[in-house]
Each structure stands twice: as structure tokens, then as C-alpha cells.
Scaffold this active site. Sequence first.
Site, PDB file in Angstrom:
ATOM      1  N   SER A 120      36.381  39.990  44.539  1.00 18.84           N
ATOM      2  CA  SER A 120      37.107  40.636  43.736  1.00 18.84           C
ATOM      3  C   SER A 120      37.219  42.278  43.967  1.00 18.84           C
ATOM      4  O   SER A 120      37.815  43.092  43.629  1.00 18.84           O
ATOM      5  CB  SER A 120      36.785  40.575  42.324  1.00 18.84           C
ATOM      6  N   LYS A 171      40.105  43.882  45.349  1.00 18.21           N
ATOM      7  CA  LYS A 171      41.110  44.377  44.148  1.00 18.21           C
ATOM      8  C   LYS A 171      41.348  46.004  44.152  1.00 18.21           C
ATOM      9  O   LYS A 171      42.543  46.513  44.194  1.00 18.21           O
ATOM     10  CB  LYS A 171      41.063  44.097  42.813  1.00 18.21           C
ATOM     11  N   TYR A 222      46.108  36.669  48.644  1.00 19.38           N
ATOM     12  CA  TYR A 222      45.126  37.260  47.809  1.00 19.38           C
ATOM     13  C   TYR A 222      43.993  36.446  47.932  1.00 19.38           C
ATOM     14  O   TYR A 222      42.846  37.174  48.262  1.00 19.38           O
ATOM     15  CB  TYR A 222      45.670  36.563  46.316  1.00 19.38           C
ATOM     16  N   TYR A 232      35.044  44.085  34.331  1.00 20.48           N
ATOM     17  CA  TYR A 232      35.577  43.011  33.500  1.00 20.48           C
ATOM     18  C   TYR A 232      35.083  43.396  32.031  1.00 20.48           C
ATOM     19  O   TYR A 232      35.295  44.448  31.579  1.00 20.48           O
ATOM     20  CB  TYR A 232      35.035  41.467  33.694  1.00 20.48           C
ATOM     21  N   VAL A 250      32.543  37.989  42.708  1.00 22.54           N
ATOM     22  CA  VAL A 250      31.802  36.872  42.253  1.00 22.54           C
ATOM     23  C   VAL A 250      30.807  36.480  43.501  1.00 22.54           C
ATOM     24  O   VAL A 250      29.977  35.768  43.240  1.00 22.54           O
ATOM     25  CB  VAL A 250      32.614  35.526  41.986  1.00 22.54           C
TER      26      VAL A 250
HETATM   27  N1  GLN Z   1      38.754  35.139  44.776  1.00 30.96           N
HETATM   28  C1  GLN Z   1      38.212  34.914  43.430  1.00 30.96           C
HETATM   29  C2  GLN Z   1      38.995  34.514  42.449  1.00 30.96           C
HETATM   30  O1  GLN Z   1      40.277  34.944  42.276  1.00 30.96           O
HETATM   31  C3  GLN Z   1      37.676  36.553  43.013  1.00 30.96           C
HETATM   32  C4  GLN Z   1      37.094  36.825  41.699  1.00 30.96           C
HETATM   33  C5  GLN Z   1      36.057  37.353  41.333  1.00 30.96           C
HETATM   34  O2  GLN Z   1      35.210  38.090  42.605  1.00 30.96           O
HETATM   35  N2  GLN Z   1      35.694  38.078  40.259  1.00 30.96           N
HETATM   36  O3  GLN Z   1      38.711  33.711  41.521  1.00 30.96           O
END
Ligand code: GLN
Length: 336
Positions: A73, A76, A198, A250, A268
Site C-alpha cells: 500500500s 498508493k 494495481y 487507515y 501490509v
Molecule cells: N495489495 C494489498 C491489497 O490491495 C495492499 C494493501 C495494503 O498494503 N494495506 O490488499
Amino acid sequence: MGNQGEIELIKSPIQGFIADLHHRYQHLQDGVVANYIPELAKVNPKLFSIAIATVNGDVYAVGDVDHLFTIQSISKVFVYGQALADRGRDYMLTRVGVEPTGDAFNSIILDEQSKRPHNPMVNAGAIATTSLIKGNDPTERLNRLLDMYRRYIGHDVFVDISVFTSERSTGHRNRAMAHLMLNFGMIDAQIEPVLDLYFQQCAVMVNCRDLAVMAATLANKGVNPLTQETAVDSGCIKDILSVMYTCGMYNFAGEWAYKVGIPAKSGVSGGIIAVVPGQMGIAVFSPPLDSRGNSVRGVKVCEELSQEFGLHLFDCSSRFWDKLGMIAAPTFRNGN
Ligand code: GLN
């Protein structure tokens, strides 16, 4: 510490402090490694590294700094910057909001009225953002993102195919979000190529030092402090850092803003980046996560760094530079 690569690690009070932090937190056992992407569950939970890159181009690092992991993530942030550069701020705001959700990163919720995803730092908003990356075909779009990463990091990157395919074959929740947004006209591209891009942007391999340099590039008005290459237009920085500050952690974003007080983003796989505008980028990598999906050791380390060096944006001292025996960098908070 592993092979130091082309970047010279330097000794200083910062190096001593992060070495001490690493020593103190390496025995912390709390948290659970993400397992909803099968490939991520295989990681060694003991891996732990901390890196700081300043806008002057100095890099401090400790622990498993050469270990490669998927950016997840944290991507992003950078893809949002690219979409802003591609589409402009006004258009982006019609497609993706800038409101924190207070919900988990993978919640399937859109804004009731506008039908936009709430912000680009949660999955729904990130998928909508990815759909806005310009390019004539999937290969061109992927190459544009890979080149973007290269500018931020200073060397080429690659996609880990096993993590990419692992997520592509299990990412039904993300697929559901994409369909929902397609239904509301928030995505107008074909769904599968958007999801592929993505999942690919999330599966790019980085190490902790790379992340610190990427964060330092944001701190340095979009210019990589090691290569002096512009990674993103300086006009996008304020927008990027604002959504990181309010939405990057988050449903922990409020508490993070209160305690740590700097724009940040977690992923994550266990990475966290934090940006001290005009000063430095911080990165921590440690896979075990708390219930909100943030690295347990990563949060602790950032809390202590902020405390020790007075990094909170609303803390008016300049303890970081004092500790280095320097006056604040000329760019520090005066916008020059
Ligand atoms: N690729 C992961 C997902 O879309 C990224 C989520 C994350 O790092 N929080 O679930």
C-alpha cells in the site's frame, strides 16, 4: 547490517539512536504477519530495519536494510502523485475524495452522495487512482509506473511475479470494489487491466533504504536527494502529503497524527514511510502487523523518533538539527 551498496552509511547521533531503537524493539513479538495474500504469509517475522534519508542526501540505516519486500500500500502515495501529475487536481477530486474513512484499508464503502471512494490511501481509492494513470496500453502504463519508482529510488525496480499472481488470484475483495466503482461510473476503464496494474504496483520490490529515499524525495519537493532527479512535480507534494497525513495510517490515522504528527503511509508487507517536510524521509520495515494493518515495530519506532527529535509538525522546536549540531536546512518550514 548487510552490504551497503552504493550509498555510504554515515555515523552520527541519528545512526546511534536508530541502532538503539533497533536493538530495543527487535525482541518485540506482538503482531501477526499478513496472510490474506498467500505469498506474504511466507515472510520471516524477525526481519527488521530502519532507515532515514535526509534532504541533504545523507542516509542512515540499521538492520535488514538490503532485504527486498513488496511495497504494497505504500505504492498508493506515489501512484496518487503520478495520477495528480497526469490528470490535475480538479479532475482527481471528481474521482477520488480526500476524506479519512475511519474504516479499515479494505472496506467496501463509497461516499454516499458523490459515489467516489473516500480517499486514495485506502484500496477502493487506490484502485480508482490506478485507473487514471495515463498510457496507451497496459504495458505503457506499467512502464510509466516503473519509471516513476526509478526516479524516486534512483535505480530500476521490478515486480515480484509470485506476489503479483498470488494477489491476482485471491484478490476478490479488491475485484468487488472495482466492480462497484464501475457500476457507479467511477472507473471507466476495463476492470481486469486496472486490477492487474494495481496488483503490480503493490508487488514492486523495494528495501527499507529505498523507501527512506522515496520518502526523502517527497520531503525534498519531489527531487530525489541522491540523484537530484525530479520524481514528481513539486506542485503535487502538498496534495500528496495532505492525504498521507489524514488518511495514510487507515483507521489509526487520527491517533498517528496526534502522537507522531507527520505524513505517513503503511503497507501490509510491514513497511511504513514517514515524511518530515523539508527535512527527511523515514522508513521502517517489520512484517508483524497490528489489528489495523500497521507494522507494530514500525509504529513504535516512529513514535520514538518523533518524540526524540521533535518531528511532530506542530512541535516548533528544531531538535533534529540541534542534535546533529547543525542549523535547520534552509528549506525547513520557510518554503524557500
Ligand atoms: N495489495 C494489498 C491489497 O490491495 C495492499 C494493501 C495494503 O498494503 N494495506 O490488499
